[in-house]
Design an enzyme around this catalytic site. Structure first.
Site, mmCIF file in Angstrom:
data_model
loop_
_atom_site.group_PDB
_atom_site.id
_atom_site.type_symbol
_atom_site.label_atom_id
_atom_site.label_comp_id
_atom_site.label_asym_id
_atom_site.label_seq_id
_atom_site.Cartn_x
_atom_site.Cartn_y
_atom_site.Cartn_z
ATOM 1 N N GLN A 94 1.116 -3.610 4.971
ATOM 2 C CA GLN A 94 1.590 -3.586 3.580
ATOM 3 C C GLN A 94 1.921 -5.013 3.184
ATOM 4 O O GLN A 94 2.768 -5.661 3.802
ATOM 5 C CB GLN A 94 2.842 -2.700 3.444
ATOM 6 C CG GLN A 94 3.340 -2.643 2.006
ATOM 7 C CD GLN A 94 4.602 -1.794 1.829
ATOM 8 O OE1 GLN A 94 5.169 -1.296 2.797
ATOM 9 N NE2 GLN A 94 5.037 -1.629 0.592
ATOM 10 N N HIS A 100 2.845 1.555 -3.540
ATOM 11 C CA HIS A 100 1.610 1.681 -4.324
ATOM 12 C C HIS A 100 0.620 2.582 -3.614
ATOM 13 O O HIS A 100 0.519 2.575 -2.386
ATOM 14 C CB HIS A 100 0.979 0.315 -4.604
ATOM 15 C CG HIS A 100 0.832 -0.574 -3.406
ATOM 16 N ND1 HIS A 100 1.890 -1.238 -2.840
ATOM 17 C CD2 HIS A 100 -0.254 -0.904 -2.671
ATOM 18 C CE1 HIS A 100 1.459 -1.958 -1.807
ATOM 19 N NE2 HIS A 100 0.157 -1.757 -1.684
HETATM 20 P P1 AMP Z 1 -1.220 -3.584 0.414
HETATM 21 O O1 AMP Z 1 -1.904 -4.473 1.410
HETATM 22 O O2 AMP Z 1 -1.379 -2.137 0.679
HETATM 23 O O3 AMP Z 1 0.237 -3.987 0.215
HETATM 24 O O4 AMP Z 1 -1.966 -3.802 -0.962
HETATM 25 C C1 AMP Z 1 -1.637 -4.759 -1.895
HETATM 26 C C2 AMP Z 1 -2.801 -4.895 -2.814
HETATM 27 O O5 AMP Z 1 -2.385 -5.605 -3.971
HETATM 28 C C3 AMP Z 1 -3.992 -5.658 -2.228
HETATM 29 O O6 AMP Z 1 -5.133 -4.818 -2.194
HETATM 30 C C4 AMP Z 1 -4.161 -6.845 -3.184
HETATM 31 O O7 AMP Z 1 -5.499 -7.164 -3.408
HETATM 32 C C5 AMP Z 1 -3.470 -6.331 -4.440
HETATM 33 N N1 AMP Z 1 -2.954 -7.359 -5.311
HETATM 34 C C6 AMP Z 1 -2.174 -8.414 -4.977
HETATM 35 N N2 AMP Z 1 -1.881 -9.141 -6.065
HETATM 36 C C7 AMP Z 1 -2.474 -8.534 -7.112
HETATM 37 C C8 AMP Z 1 -2.546 -8.805 -8.513
HETATM 38 N N3 AMP Z 1 -1.927 -9.861 -9.054
HETATM 39 N N4 AMP Z 1 -3.245 -7.951 -9.297
HETATM 40 C C9 AMP Z 1 -3.869 -6.888 -8.766
HETATM 41 N N5 AMP Z 1 -3.838 -6.578 -7.460
HETATM 42 C C10 AMP Z 1 -3.152 -7.398 -6.640
#
Ligand code: AMP
Length: 114
Positions: A94, A100
């Site tokens: 995460q 999310h």
């Molecule tokens: P996780 O690794 O499950 O915490 O997922 C976080 C997700 O947020 C990743 O897939 C990133 O690509 C996405 N993410 C991070 N920053 C942004 C942003 N500014 N806009 C859209 N998605 C983002």
């Protein structure tokens, strides 16, 4: 809880491609998509992850899954299939400490993920 990049998206301090929004839930395209459809559904309330959920969050969870249903229909992947992912904590990688649900679809996905 410290502010995350998702708080900034909720507060419209940084841009995102928003696909769904209510008083309690926001959904936007992942900035680094792993499939043709890759959307994140988040609560507007700052909830770190599943471990942080309480009984007070039942409506929020229900609203998040209602969002999923609407989005998969709009994105045209309701019948073809999709994966819902919640990465929770360090071992799950995460990277943003704001709960999310990843909606991933639009192609045939691989399994297992690890
Ligand atoms: P996780 O690794 O499950 O915490 O997922 C976080 C997700 O947020 C990743 O897939 C990133 O690509 C996405 N993410 C991070 N920053 C942004 C942003 N500014 N806009 C859209 N998605 C983002």
């Amino acid at each position: 809880m410290s502010e995350t990049i998702f708080s900034k998206i909720i507060n419209k301090e940084i841009p995102a491609t928003i696909v769904y929004e209510t008083d309690t839930v926001l959904a936007f395209k992942d900035i680094n998509p792993v499939a043709p459809v890759h959307i994140l559904v988040i609560p507007k309330k700052e909830i770190k992850n599943v471990n942080s959920l309480t009984g007070d969050d039942k409506d929020i969870l229900s609203n998040m899954f209602e969002a999923v249903k609407i989005i998969v229909e709009e994105q045209g992947i309701k019948e073809s299939g999709y994966r819902l992912v919640i990465n929770n904590g360090k071992d799950a990688l995460q990277s943003v400490e704001h709960l999310h649900i990843h909606i991933i679809g639009g192609k045939e996905l691989k399994w297992p993920p690890c």
